[in-house]
Motif scaffolding. Structure first.
Motif, short mmCIF file in Angstrom:
data_model
loop_
_atom_site.label_atom_id
_atom_site.label_comp_id
_atom_site.label_asym_id
_atom_site.label_seq_id
_atom_site.Cartn_x
_atom_site.Cartn_y
_atom_site.Cartn_z
N PRO A 109 1.03 -1.22 0.02
CA PRO A 109 0.23 -0.18 0.02
C PRO A 109 0.86 1.35 0.03
CG PRO A 109 -0.02 -1.10 2.32
CD PRO A 109 0.78 -2.11 1.33
N GLU A 110 0.23 2.20 -0.52
CA GLU A 110 1.15 3.48 -0.68
C GLU A 110 0.71 4.36 0.55
OE1 GLU A 110 0.41 5.66 -4.06
OE2 GLU A 110 0.55 4.01 -5.37
N VAL A 111 1.64 4.66 1.37
CA VAL A 111 1.55 5.57 2.51
C VAL A 111 1.70 6.99 2.25
CG1 VAL A 111 2.08 5.67 4.97
CG2 VAL A 111 2.05 3.51 4.07
#
Length: 125
Positions: free
Chosen positions: A77-79
């Motif tokens: 996931p992109e944080v």
């Protein structure tokens, strides 16, 4: 902010408009009747969806013995870290307080009652 028509089991939040269980007076009786009619329409529509689509009727039943995505990994996931996290949190709290505002709930319901009554009384019924 929008709102939802509901029965008495839901909390008195500003986004939920409950029916009046024992309406007194023509305006409140008319409102309760109109809301009940809308609720029945939604229940009928949901019944049609349930009869046509099994996933709406109950949990999505699958083959429990089937392998679960072996060899396929989801991308990480992109944080994203917000620039001003405290500001976003304060905005969230503000919206949350507005939603749970009981006075706003009754104010919205009374405004809807008045609106429906004006619409009804202006019709040639």
């Amino acid at each position: 902010m929008g709102y939802y028509l509901a029965d008495g089991i839901y909390p008195k939040w500003s986004t939920i408009v409950q029916t009046i269980h024992e309406p007194v007076g023509p305006k409140k009786k008319y409102f309760a009747a109109q809301q009940e009619a809308c609720r029945k329409d939604v229940e009928r529509a949901f019944g049609v969806l349930q009869s046509r689509f099994a996933i709406v009727k109950g949990p999505d039943e699958r083959d429990l013995d089937a392998p679960i995505g072996i060899g396929r990994e989801a991308p990480p996931p992109e944080v994203q870290i917000p620039d001003n996290e405290d500001n976003r949190f304060q905005e969230f709290l503000s919206r949350f307080r507005k939603i749970k505002d009981k006075e706003a709930h009754f104010s919205l319901r009374n405004a809807l009652i008045d609106h429906l009554w004006k619409k009804f009384s202006n019709n040639d019924c």
